[in-house]
Design an enzyme around this catalytic site. Structure first.
Site, PDB file in Angstrom:
ATOM      1  N   HIS A 124      20.582  -7.059  18.104  1.00 44.80           N
ATOM      2  CA  HIS A 124      19.396  -7.781  18.085  1.00 44.80           C
ATOM      3  C   HIS A 124      18.299  -6.881  17.275  1.00 44.80           C
ATOM      4  O   HIS A 124      17.324  -7.712  16.764  1.00 44.80           O
ATOM      5  CB  HIS A 124      18.888  -7.575  19.807  1.00 44.80           C
TER       6      HIS A 124
ATOM      7  N   TYR B 140      17.780 -12.482  27.090  1.00 43.38           N
ATOM      8  CA  TYR B 140      17.200 -13.753  27.395  1.00 43.38           C
ATOM      9  C   TYR B 140      17.412 -13.916  28.998  1.00 43.38           C
ATOM     10  O   TYR B 140      18.698 -14.384  29.254  1.00 43.38           O
ATOM     11  CB  TYR B 140      17.427 -14.890  26.627  1.00 43.38           C
TER      12      TYR B 140
END
Length: 267
Positions: free
Chosen positions: A113, A55
Site C-alpha cells: 500500500h 479499508y
C-alpha cells in the site's frame, strides 16, 4: 477492456475506500447500500474492484466478497493491498491469506500500500511465494515513484512487478514521470482520486468542452484519462446515479484536438 502484458481489465476500476468504515475502523451501517453499489458497478461493466486490508479494518474486503459471489469469477479483477506495517515476509503471507478469506476468492493483483521500512526485497519475495501458492496472481506497488519501482524490480526472481497505484488527476499531475515509466514498461497505472472527490465537476474549462459532447465534466475527465495507454482511473461511489455517470465516460472518444487542449490546459 484495456490489455496489458499480463492481463486485461475494465477501463475503469471501482474504489472501495470509505465502504465498510475508514482507517482501520469498521462501520456496518451502510453495508446493504455498498453491496448494491458494487453489484451495480459490475453490471455496468466496471469489473475491476480495488480495495485494501486497511479499508474498514478488512470489512471493505468482506463487502466485495459478498457482492461478487453471484458473478463469474474469471470475469472480475480483484485488487487489494497490504499495509506497510505488515510488509515483513511472514506478515505479508498472513495478510494476503486473511484478505483472500474475507474476499472469498484469490486476489488478482496485490499491492504494497505504501513504502515501508522493511527491505523491499523481503516483501517482493513474499509476493512471489504468494503467486506460487495461488493466493495472488500478480503484484505491484502503491504510492511508489518510478525510481523506487525500478529499484524494487531488481528484487524479483521469478515474476515481474505488474502495476503501480498512485494519485493522479488533471488537477494534480505531479506523478507524470511515474506514469510515463508505466507506459514505457507496460505496467498498469491505477490512478486514485482522479476526479478529486467530485470537485472536477465544477471546472469551467471542462464544462465548456462537455457541452460540445453533451457530456459532464467528470465524463470528459475520465475519457481523457482512459486514452492514456497504461492508465485506469479508480472511481468510487455508493451512489448509483454517480456510477452511471462514470460509465458514461466509455464508448466514445474525445477528438485528438480536444484531448490535446485539455492536456495543455492542465499541464
Amino acid at each position: 477492456m484495456k490489455k496489458f502484458k499480463w492481463f486485461s481489465i475494465s477501463p475503469l476500476a471501482l474504489g472501495t475506500w470509505g465502504m465498510g468504515g475508514g482507517y482501520w475502523s469498521t462501520d456496518y451501517s451502510n453495508d446493504e447500500n455498498d453491496i448494491k453499489a458494487i453489484i451495480k458497478a459490475i453490471e455496468l461493466g466496471i469489473t475491476a474492484i480495488d480495495t485494501a486490508e486497511m479499508y474498514g479494518n478488512g470489512h471493505a474486503e468482506e463487502l466485495v466478497g459478498k457482492a461478487i459471489k453471484n458473478f463469474k469469477r474469471e470475469e472480475l479483477f480483484i485488487i487489494t493491498k497490504v499495509w506497510p506495517n505488515h510488509a515483513k515476509y511472514e506478515d505479508v503471507l498472513k495478510s494476503a491469506i486473511a484478505s483472500s478469506k474475507r474476499l472469498g476468492t484469490y486476489i488478482d493483483l496485490y499491492f504494497l500500500h505504501w513504502p515501508s521500512n522493511v527491505p523491499i526485497c523481503e516483501t517482493i519475495k513474499a509476493f512471489e511465494d504468494l503467486v506460487d501458492k495461488g493466493v495472488i496472481r500478480y503484484f505491484g506497488l502503491s504510492n511508489f515513484k518510478w525510481r523506487e519501482i525500478e529499484k524494487a524490480s531488481e528484487c524479483v526472481k521469478k515474476y515481474e512487478i505488474a502495476a503501480v497505484e498512485n494519485h493522479y488527476s488533471l488537477w494534480d499531475r505531479g506523478d507524470e514521470e511515474t506514469l510515463e515509466y508505466a507506459n514505457k514498461k507496460g505496467l498498469l497505472y491505477l490512478a486514485y482520486t482522479p476526479i478529486e472527490k467530485g470537485r472536477i465537476k465544477n471546472d469551467k474549462f471542462l464544462s465548456e468542452i462537455a457541452k460540445k459532447y453533451n457530456k459532464t465534466p467528470i465524463q470528459i475527465a475520465l475519457n481523457w484519462y482512459i486514452r492514456i495507454p497504461s492508465l485506469v482511473p479508480i472511481v468510487k461511489s455508493s451512489n448509483i446515479s454517480h456510477l452511471e455517470e462514470n460509465v458514461g465516460a466509455l464508448g466514445w472518444e474525445l477528438s485528438e484536438e480536444d484531448w490535446k487542449k485539455i492536456n495543455e490546459h492542465f499541464k
